[in-house]
Scaffold this active site. Structure first.
Site, PDB file in Angstrom:
ATOM      1  N   GLY A   1       0.742  -0.922   0.328  1.00 41.34           N
ATOM      2  CA  GLY A   1       0.253   0.030   0.040  1.00 41.34           C
ATOM      3  C   GLY A   1       0.784   1.530   0.237  1.00 41.34           C
ATOM      4  O   GLY A   1       1.940   1.589  -0.573  1.00 41.34           O
ATOM      5  N   CYS A   2       0.183   2.601   0.163  1.00 46.22           N
ATOM      6  CA  CYS A   2       0.568   3.303   0.589  1.00 46.22           C
ATOM      7  C   CYS A   2       2.761   3.455   1.277  1.00 46.22           C
ATOM      8  O   CYS A   2       2.870   2.926   2.421  1.00 46.22           O
ATOM      9  CB  CYS A   2       0.571   4.665   1.501  1.00 46.22           C
ATOM     10  SG  CYS A   2       0.779   6.296   1.680  1.00 46.22           S
ATOM     11  N   PHE A   3       3.552   3.477   0.607  1.00 45.64           N
ATOM     12  CA  PHE A   3       4.810   3.345   1.081  1.00 45.64           C
ATOM     13  C   PHE A   3       5.293   4.506   2.091  1.00 45.64           C
ATOM     14  O   PHE A   3       5.705   4.133   3.442  1.00 45.64           O
ATOM     15  CB  PHE A   3       5.985   4.067  -0.295  1.00 45.64           C
ATOM     16  CG  PHE A   3       5.793   4.863  -0.982  1.00 45.64           C
ATOM     17  CD1 PHE A   3       5.398   5.959  -0.399  1.00 45.64           C
ATOM     18  CD2 PHE A   3       6.625   4.792  -2.050  1.00 45.64           C
ATOM     19  CE1 PHE A   3       5.280   7.249  -1.544  1.00 45.64           C
ATOM     20  CE2 PHE A   3       6.881   5.849  -3.078  1.00 45.64           C
ATOM     21  CZ  PHE A   3       5.896   7.544  -2.520  1.00 45.64           C
ATOM     22  N   TRP A   4       4.234   5.244   2.908  1.00 40.56           N
ATOM     23  CA  TRP A   4       4.425   5.666   4.052  1.00 40.56           C
ATOM     24  C   TRP A   4       4.591   5.428   4.907  1.00 40.56           C
ATOM     25  O   TRP A   4       5.506   4.854   6.051  1.00 40.56           O
ATOM     26  CB  TRP A   4       3.534   7.082   3.842  1.00 40.56           C
ATOM     27  CG  TRP A   4       4.229   8.380   3.206  1.00 40.56           C
ATOM     28  CD1 TRP A   4       5.299   8.615   2.462  1.00 40.56           C
ATOM     29  CD2 TRP A   4       3.331   9.502   2.856  1.00 40.56           C
ATOM     30  NE1 TRP A   4       4.927   9.719   1.139  1.00 40.56           N
ATOM     31  CE2 TRP A   4       2.976   9.948   1.085  1.00 40.56           C
ATOM     32  CE3 TRP A   4       1.484   9.762   3.196  1.00 40.56           C
ATOM     33  CZ2 TRP A   4       2.551  11.442   0.759  1.00 40.56           C
ATOM     34  CZ3 TRP A   4       1.032  11.096   2.070  1.00 40.56           C
ATOM     35  CH2 TRP A   4       1.676  11.420   1.850  1.00 40.56           C
TER      36      TRP A   4
ATOM     37  N   ALA B   1       4.499   2.079   5.122  1.00 36.21           N
ATOM     38  CA  ALA B   1       5.130   0.832   4.986  1.00 36.21           C
ATOM     39  C   ALA B   1       6.403   1.438   5.449  1.00 36.21           C
ATOM     40  O   ALA B   1       7.048   0.475   6.091  1.00 36.21           O
ATOM     41  CB  ALA B   1       5.100   0.118   3.154  1.00 36.21           C
TER      42      ALA B   1
END
Length: 417
Positions: free
Chosen positions: A31-34, A36
């Site tokens: 999902g959103c790499f922030w 992750a």
């Protein structure tokens, strides 16, 4: 020569290292790499986590390229394979094994959602494991199969995670790196399944709300999660001052109370679900400070069609037809959605206009807005708590203010002292 050496040194100091001696790396999409990046950086033995893009057809991409291609894919204008938002996880095998890294990966998101993760929808948010060697692929498949057994036992569907050799990795822009470190209240769309990997200690499940403590007729339940900044913001901006007639309860569980029914699975927090007769009738997912939008959502369910016309379409009731025109008991007139005080009876007077009239609002209860509709120049009155339209204010009222707050009685609720 000196200038060239300085330039090279500067590049070495500012660019990320391609590899670190004695470490191993693997690229993961969840999902959103922030979010992750934050989750994987917390794993002991992980020495670096870098946000990036991988798995697509294009060799070189940036954030806007990925978003633009995803829009084209959704509209049926491209059959190209898009990149996924990923994190490159570099770890010390002497401190943590690849299997342990992947266990953290599986447990930190929901790998059964296909091209989405929580609120984030699109192939760029797919779950993925991109490997550097056949040995990594074998471990990825083995851990996937083991985790699938645990998910199946918990009632989840098949894992949709793409497992493939790493292709076309691109480091994300500088502002995406360590995003949640730099922006602690930033968006993190990850939500795990709360299912432990086989052999790992099961996380204690949050207690499900008891139906006996709730109002079966009508109840709002806010489904929250730990470490959810938007949940905290919703609490601070809405729940802490809750005075609506609708009872509200909060929970970190993902299930409805026993005997109650959710319309569909939850996939992001906070999610506000309105139940009537123990069944979901409406939900509001996510919160980013749009308080008026939340109250409008709730109001659409609570108010009558006539009230909605006034509150949300700046309508006006016909004179002498609205509620509370002759109400004189000591008490307070409140917002029909939020329950926030607006006017007190001791500020009410007979204006003869056909609408409830007041010379003074409760302090901080209203906001004023210029209204040039219908060829007139007037000052509109709105509720400060919900933003709904109440009426208008004129300069022909009695002392001590000289104001006449001309209010639609149908968008007032009365609470006697």
């Amino acid at each position: 020569m000196y200038k060239i050496t300085s330039l090279l040194l500067g590049l070495l100091l500012t660019a990320p290292l391609a590899a670190m001696a004695g470490t191993e790396s693997i690229v993961l999409g969840m999902g959103c790499f922030w979010g992750a990046e934050k989750r994987m950086a917390e794993v002991p033995g992980v020495v670096d986590v870098e946000s990036g893009y991988a798995g697509g057809d294009a060799k070189r991409v940036g954030y806007r390229d990925v978003l633009s291609l995803e829009r084209a894919i959704q509209r049926g204008r491209s059959d190209q394979r898009n990149h996924a938002e990923v994190v490159k996880v570099t770890f010390d095998p002497g401190e943590v094994s690849l299997k342990e890294v992947l266990i953290a990966f599986w447990e930190s998101h929901d790998p059964t959602q296909g091209d989405r993760q929580g609120n984030d929808v699109g192939s760029n948010y797919r779950s993925a494991v991109y490997t550097n060697a056949s040995e990594q692929r074998a471990v990825a498949i083995a851990t996937r199969d083991a985790y699938q057994e645990a998910l199946t036992a918990a009632g989840y569907g098949p894992i949709t995670t793409e497992i493939a050799p790493l292709k076309h990795y691109n480091r994300a822009e500088r502002y995406h790196q360590d995003y949640l470190v730099k922006n602690p209240n930033g968006y993190c769309g990850l939500g795990s399944t709360d299912v432990a990997y086989p052999g790992e200690p099961q996380r204690p499940k949050p207690a499900v709300l008891s139906a006996a403590d709730l109002s079966r007729e009508r109840q709002l339940i806010v489904f929250e999660a730990k470490d959810c900044p938007f949940c905290e913001r919703f609490r601070a901006e809405v729940l802490d001052d809750w005075s609506s007639e609708v009872p509200v309860a909060t929970t970190e569980a993902t299930e409805a109370p026993a005997g109650w029914e959710l319309g569909k699975a939850l996939f992001a927090t906070p999610t506000m679900v309105l139940f009537e007769d123990g069944r979901e009738v409406s939900r509001y997912t996510g919160y980013k400070g749009d308080k008026a939008r939340f109250w409008k959502w709730l109001g659409q369910r609570l108010l009558t069609p006539e009230q909605r016309r006034i509150a949300f379409e700046q309508g006006t009731e016909r004179p002498f037809t609205g509620s509370h025109l002759d109400e004189t008991r000591p008490g307070v007139f409140v917002d029909p959605i939020t329950g926030a005080p607006l006017f007190r009876t001791d500020a009410k007077f007979k204006s003869g206009t056909g609408w409830p009239s007041f010379f003074q609002p409760v302090e901080g209860a209203i906001t004023l807005h210029e209204d040039n509709a219908h060829g007139m120049r007037r000052i509109e009155v709105r509720s400060a708590s919900s933003g709904i339209h109440l009426g208008h204010v004129f300069n022909d009222g009695p002392a001590p203010t000289g104001k006449r707050y001309c209010i639609n009685g149908n968008v007032l609720a009365f609470v006697p002292d």
